[in-house]
Motif scaffolding. Structure first.
Motif, PDB file in Angstrom:
ATOM      1  N   ASP A 277      -9.249  -6.896  12.467  1.00  0.00           N
ATOM      2  CA  ASP A 277     -10.482  -6.123  12.559  1.00  0.00           C
ATOM      3  C   ASP A 277     -11.530  -6.644  11.573  1.00  0.00           C
ATOM      4  OD1 ASP A 277      -9.479  -4.498  14.535  1.00  0.00           O
ATOM      5  OD2 ASP A 277      -8.910  -2.865  13.176  1.00  0.00           O
ATOM      6  N   ARG A 278     -11.084  -6.925  10.353  1.00  0.00           N
ATOM      7  CA  ARG A 278     -12.037  -7.413   9.347  1.00  0.00           C
ATOM      8  C   ARG A 278     -12.570  -8.793   9.732  1.00  0.00           C
ATOM      9  NH1 ARG A 278     -12.640  -4.004   5.443  1.00  0.00           N
ATOM     10  NH2 ARG A 278     -10.959  -2.589   4.774  1.00  0.00           N
ATOM     11  N   ALA A 279     -11.714  -9.668  10.228  1.00  0.00           N
ATOM     12  CA  ALA A 279     -12.165 -10.994  10.642  1.00  0.00           C
ATOM     13  C   ALA A 279     -13.134 -10.895  11.815  1.00  0.00           C
ATOM     14  CB  ALA A 279     -10.968 -11.864  11.006  1.00  0.00           C
ATOM     15  N   ASP A 280     -12.861  -9.981  12.735  1.00  0.00           N
ATOM     16  CA  ASP A 280     -13.741  -9.789  13.887  1.00  0.00           C
ATOM     17  C   ASP A 280     -15.133  -9.360  13.438  1.00  0.00           C
ATOM     18  OD1 ASP A 280     -13.945  -9.601  16.881  1.00  0.00           O
ATOM     19  OD2 ASP A 280     -14.449  -7.532  16.371  1.00  0.00           O
TER      20      ASP A 280
ATOM     21  N   ALA B  41     -16.888 -12.265  11.781  1.00  0.00           N
ATOM     22  CA  ALA B  41     -17.357 -13.232  12.776  1.00  0.00           C
ATOM     23  C   ALA B  41     -18.676 -12.772  13.388  1.00  0.00           C
ATOM     24  CB  ALA B  41     -16.299 -13.432  13.854  1.00  0.00           C
ATOM     25  N   ASP B  42     -18.799 -11.482  13.647  1.00  0.00           N
ATOM     26  CA  ASP B  42     -20.050 -10.937  14.184  1.00  0.00           C
ATOM     27  C   ASP B  42     -21.177 -11.075  13.160  1.00  0.00           C
ATOM     28  OD1 ASP B  42     -18.838 -10.241  16.563  1.00  0.00           O
ATOM     29  OD2 ASP B  42     -18.483  -8.155  15.970  1.00  0.00           O
ATOM     30  N   THR B  43     -20.862 -10.769  11.911  1.00  0.00           N
ATOM     31  CA  THR B  43     -21.887 -10.788  10.866  1.00  0.00           C
ATOM     32  C   THR B  43     -22.389 -12.201  10.590  1.00  0.00           C
ATOM     33  OG1 THR B  43     -20.914  -8.838   9.811  1.00  0.00           O
ATOM     34  CG2 THR B  43     -22.367 -10.211   8.452  1.00  0.00           C
TER      35      THR B  43
ATOM     36  N   GLU C  55     -21.824 -14.962  12.496  1.00  0.00           N
ATOM     37  CA  GLU C  55     -22.017 -15.786  13.692  1.00  0.00           C
ATOM     38  C   GLU C  55     -21.451 -17.195  13.477  1.00  0.00           C
ATOM     39  OE1 GLU C  55     -26.192 -15.640  14.575  1.00  0.00           O
ATOM     40  OE2 GLU C  55     -26.061 -13.620  15.418  1.00  0.00           O
ATOM     41  N   ASP C  56     -20.314 -17.232  12.817  1.00  0.00           N
ATOM     42  CA  ASP C  56     -19.635 -18.486  12.481  1.00  0.00           C
ATOM     43  C   ASP C  56     -18.464 -18.682  13.450  1.00  0.00           C
ATOM     44  OD1 ASP C  56     -18.038 -20.510  11.334  1.00  0.00           O
ATOM     45  OD2 ASP C  56     -18.623 -19.942   9.291  1.00  0.00           O
ATOM     46  N   ARG C  57     -18.507 -19.775  14.195  1.00  0.00           N
ATOM     47  CA  ARG C  57     -17.461 -20.045  15.190  1.00  0.00           C
ATOM     48  C   ARG C  57     -16.091 -20.155  14.538  1.00  0.00           C
ATOM     49  NH1 ARG C  57     -15.557 -25.054  16.839  1.00  0.00           N
ATOM     50  NH2 ARG C  57     -14.406 -25.063  18.820  1.00  0.00           N
ATOM     51  N   ALA C  58     -16.023 -20.758  13.351  1.00  0.00           N
ATOM     52  CA  ALA C  58     -14.737 -20.910  12.664  1.00  0.00           C
ATOM     53  C   ALA C  58     -14.144 -19.554  12.304  1.00  0.00           C
ATOM     54  CB  ALA C  58     -14.905 -21.763  11.408  1.00  0.00           C
ATOM     55  N   VAL C  59     -14.988 -18.596  11.933  1.00  0.00           N
ATOM     56  CA  VAL C  59     -14.489 -17.264  11.596  1.00  0.00           C
ATOM     57  C   VAL C  59     -14.028 -16.546  12.856  1.00  0.00           C
ATOM     58  CG1 VAL C  59     -15.025 -15.074  10.463  1.00  0.00           C
ATOM     59  CG2 VAL C  59     -16.009 -17.188   9.590  1.00  0.00           C
ATOM     60  N   ARG C  60     -14.709 -16.770  13.976  1.00  0.00           N
ATOM     61  CA  ARG C  60     -14.257 -16.207  15.244  1.00  0.00           C
ATOM     62  C   ARG C  60     -12.877 -16.747  15.604  1.00  0.00           C
ATOM     63  NH1 ARG C  60     -14.695 -11.928  17.146  1.00  0.00           N
ATOM     64  NH2 ARG C  60     -16.974 -11.987  16.908  1.00  0.00           N
ATOM     65  N   GLN C  61     -12.639 -18.025  15.392  1.00  0.00           N
ATOM     66  CA  GLN C  61     -11.330 -18.612  15.656  1.00  0.00           C
ATOM     67  C   GLN C  61     -10.269 -18.013  14.743  1.00  0.00           C
ATOM     68  OE1 GLN C  61     -12.316 -22.747  15.087  1.00  0.00           O
ATOM     69  NE2 GLN C  61     -12.636 -23.105  17.274  1.00  0.00           N
ATOM     70  N   LEU C  62     -10.653 -17.721  13.493  1.00  0.00           N
ATOM     71  CA  LEU C  62      -9.724 -17.075  12.560  1.00  0.00           C
ATOM     72  C   LEU C  62      -9.330 -15.698  13.089  1.00  0.00           C
ATOM     73  CD1 LEU C  62      -8.267 -16.784   9.810  1.00  0.00           C
ATOM     74  CD2 LEU C  62     -10.452 -15.991   8.856  1.00  0.00           C
ATOM     75  N   ALA C  63     -10.303 -14.943  13.555  1.00  0.00           N
ATOM     76  CA  ALA C  63     -10.015 -13.616  14.097  1.00  0.00           C
ATOM     77  C   ALA C  63      -9.066 -13.705  15.287  1.00  0.00           C
ATOM     78  CB  ALA C  63     -11.318 -12.925  14.494  1.00  0.00           C
ATOM     79  N   GLU C  64      -9.280 -14.696  16.142  1.00  0.00           N
ATOM     80  CA  GLU C  64      -8.416 -14.872  17.310  1.00  0.00           C
ATOM     81  C   GLU C  64      -6.998 -15.243  16.887  1.00  0.00           C
ATOM     82  OE1 GLU C  64     -10.534 -17.844  19.422  1.00  0.00           O
ATOM     83  OE2 GLU C  64     -12.057 -16.456  20.211  1.00  0.00           O
ATOM     84  N   ALA C  65      -6.876 -16.108  15.883  1.00  0.00           N
ATOM     85  CA  ALA C  65      -5.545 -16.510  15.413  1.00  0.00           C
ATOM     86  C   ALA C  65      -4.797 -15.319  14.812  1.00  0.00           C
ATOM     87  CB  ALA C  65      -5.670 -17.634  14.392  1.00  0.00           C
ATOM     88  N   ILE C  66      -5.501 -14.487  14.043  1.00  0.00           N
ATOM     89  CA  ILE C  66      -4.845 -13.314  13.449  1.00  0.00           C
ATOM     90  C   ILE C  66      -4.405 -12.348  14.543  1.00  0.00           C
ATOM     91  CG2 ILE C  66      -5.158 -11.330  11.925  1.00  0.00           C
ATOM     92  CD1 ILE C  66      -7.178 -13.027  10.342  1.00  0.00           C
ATOM     93  N   GLU C  67      -5.237 -12.168  15.555  1.00  0.00           N
ATOM     94  CA  GLU C  67      -4.874 -11.283  16.658  1.00  0.00           C
ATOM     95  C   GLU C  67      -3.653 -11.817  17.400  1.00  0.00           C
ATOM     96  OE1 GLU C  67      -4.461  -8.222  18.932  1.00  0.00           O
ATOM     97  OE2 GLU C  67      -6.010  -8.291  17.373  1.00  0.00           O
TER      98      GLU C  67
END
Length: 532
Positions: free
Chosen positions: A503-506, A509-511, A513-525
């Motif tokens: 949830d925090r990574a998601d 990623a929104d805040t 707008e970093d693609r790498a952080v979005r990928q981190l959120a997906e990996a954690i999920e």
């Protein structure tokens, strides 16, 4: 303000003298800073710790001329406690120093993402938290010239008296393409049978072809292949009127038999030495799944055979890992001890970024044998632990021994070290001093830079802190979660669940707008779905 600084220095000196009396060893004092988080240019920071056989520490003035005896980095005793009791998370020790070689590797994080995407949890032994942390962009202030800036900050966790302290080191941004020195790249490419799997040799060929078109006319390329034997298929070739030769050599690469990685590395370095260009950046780029099964398969033995090429000619190694089945440990050791670093690519986007953007832009070196040393103030800090860097620890008294290997760092890089720190109740004042030491790549002249941390800089709660500090924490907690189940590691203080981390990574990623952080959120999920 100056009076306050003097009082802090005297208090710290008094505390260190008290520790000396207890251990029967000589101590020297270290001073505080006048602000919360800063970088002090050219500070002569004269602290160095020395581990003894009983697990305690003695302290002596540093050896600025690097005259100390070379020792292997001590892997133990780097967690510290400034008082007799602990909360059970970290082994008590009177040591207040933490010393490590810098590391810009990111392969562990890339391989973990690939493994999770394939529906599996990564083996805890392949999870290196520093490589998770260093996979994300940071916003540290950059130095004006060569060398490093030092940023020290942190925030409080949800566990009483525990904080995360971030030590951030940054080099100047990469020069414009036309301003860098020419490069002489020797590509050592694995063409063993395992490289036939989609996403291995095909990925490397495509990316190398694009990279060849992006390099300058005054750059040079050589290609060595290896399977059961190694072969130089293209000697060092200036690109100007010979790009077709390079493209033809790449196009003809086909997977064959076994993986004699040792022969490939030796032949690669021999080819690099033969084609050595003065005034150019000479580097060996190893592209492999590192599943060595023929010939010399021991990293130490392989490195011994190429030691002259590395030391006399300064040829560094850049390891690029590929494949769902990947020899992580071998590749990491080769890069760490080969004066280089590793990354991992799992798809075309990753490969294009590494070969076509990162490698040409950041192939030059800003610093050789770079080390960091963090001194925690025993008046304010009760316990601390460096998160990761398990294979990069350096004996405290080798910090200024320039014959002891450090890390190689190029322009545009950032290096982050994260500490879990328990402060003493109601503490105030100086918390830590972080110093980085490196050698100029050309002259081998040593340089140092330091930064300070005051307790008032730690008032903010972690999840209210700036987004980049939160991303650093999420990456570290994620690595920590993936290592659970291995009794070697202790859980970090205030560790969130994977669900909360996702949830925090998601949100981050929104805040950002970093693609790498979005990928981190997906990996954690993905990891959260695989939880029992």
């Amino acid at each position: 303000m100056e009076q306050n600084r003097t009082r802090r220095i005297r208090r710290l000196q008094g505390a260190l003298i008290a520790l000396t009396a207890a251990s029967g060893l000589l101590l020297t004092g270290c001073g505080g800073a006048s602000d919360g988080s800063s970088s002090d240019s050219g500070q002569d920071y004269g602290q160095s710790g020395k581990q003894d056989s009983g697990g305690g520490s003695g302290y002596a003035p540093a050896l600025p001329d690097g005259s100390g005896e070379q020792q292997d980095g001590d892997q133990s005793g780097r967690e510290g406690s400034m008082e007799g009791d602990t909360e059970g998370d970290f082994a008590p020790s009177p040591d207040y120093l933490s010393t490590f070689a810098l590391d810009v590797d990111t392969a562990s994080y890339g391989y973990a993402r690939r493994t999770l995407a394939d529906g599996n949890r990564p083996d805890p032994s392949t999870v290196r938290p520093e490589e998770f942390v260093n996979s994300f962009r940071q916003d540290y202030e950059r130095p004006d010239g060569n060398g490093f800036s030092v940023t020290v900050d942190g925030a409080r966790t949800e566990r009483e008296d525990w904080s995360l302290v971030r030590v951030g080191l940054a080099t100047r941004t990469a020069e414009q393409e036309g301003e860098r020195p020419p490069v002489a790249l020797t590509f050592v490419i694995d063409i063993s049978g395992s490289m036939a799997e989609p996403g291995r040799l095909d990925l490397a060929k495509d990316s190398l072809g694009v990279m060849t078109d992006r390099l300058r006319d005054d750059d040079s390329v050589a290609i060595v292949t290896f399977s059961d034997e190694a072969e130089t298929v293209l000697p060092m070739t200036r690109l100007d009127d010979h790009r077709d030769r390079v493209h033809n050599a790449i196009d003809e690469l086909e997977p064959t038999e076994s993986t004699n990685l040792g022969a490939g590395v030796r032949t690669g370095y021999a080819t690099a030495v033969e084609g050595l260009r003065e005034g150019a950046t000479n580097r060996v780029v190893l592209v492999s799944d590192a599943l060595a099964n023929t010939g010399d398969t021991d990293a130490g033995s392989i490195l011994d055979r190429i030691s002259d090429a590395r030391r006399e000619h300064g040829i560094t190694l850049f390891g690029v890992g590929v494949g769902s089945d990947y020899g992580d440990a071998l590749m990491e050791r080769l890069a760490d001890k080969g004066d280089g670093h590793t990354t991992y690519v799992s798809n075309e986007s990753d490969a294009r970024e590494v070969f076509c953007e990162q490698l040409p832009r950041n192939i030059d070196l800003t610093a050789r044998d770079a080390k960091a040393q963090v001194a925690f103030d025993p008046e304010t800090v009760a316990e601390f632990r460096l998160i990761g860097y398990d294979n990069r620890r350096v004996a405290d008294d080798d910090f200024r021994n320039d014959r002891v290997d450090g890390g190689e760092v190029g322009p545009g890089h950032t290096v982050t070290a994260l500490y879990a720190v328990r402060t003493k109740p109601s503490t105030s004042g100086h918390l830590a001093t972080a110093t980085v030491r490196w050698l100029d790549p050309g002259t081998r002249e040593p340089h140092e830079e330091s930064g300070q941390l005051e307790s008032r800089a730690m008032d903010e709660a972690l999840w209210d802190a700036p987004s980049r500090l939160q991303i650093t924490a999420v990456a570290a907690y994620f690595a920590d979660a993936l290592r659970r189940g291995d009794d070697t590691w202790t859980t970090l203080p205030a560790a969130p669940s994977l669900n909360e981390l996702a949830d925090r990574a998601d949100k981050l990623a929104d805040t950002t707008e970093d693609r790498a952080v979005r990928q981190l959120a997906e990996a954690i999920e993905q990891a959260n779905r695989y939880e029992d």
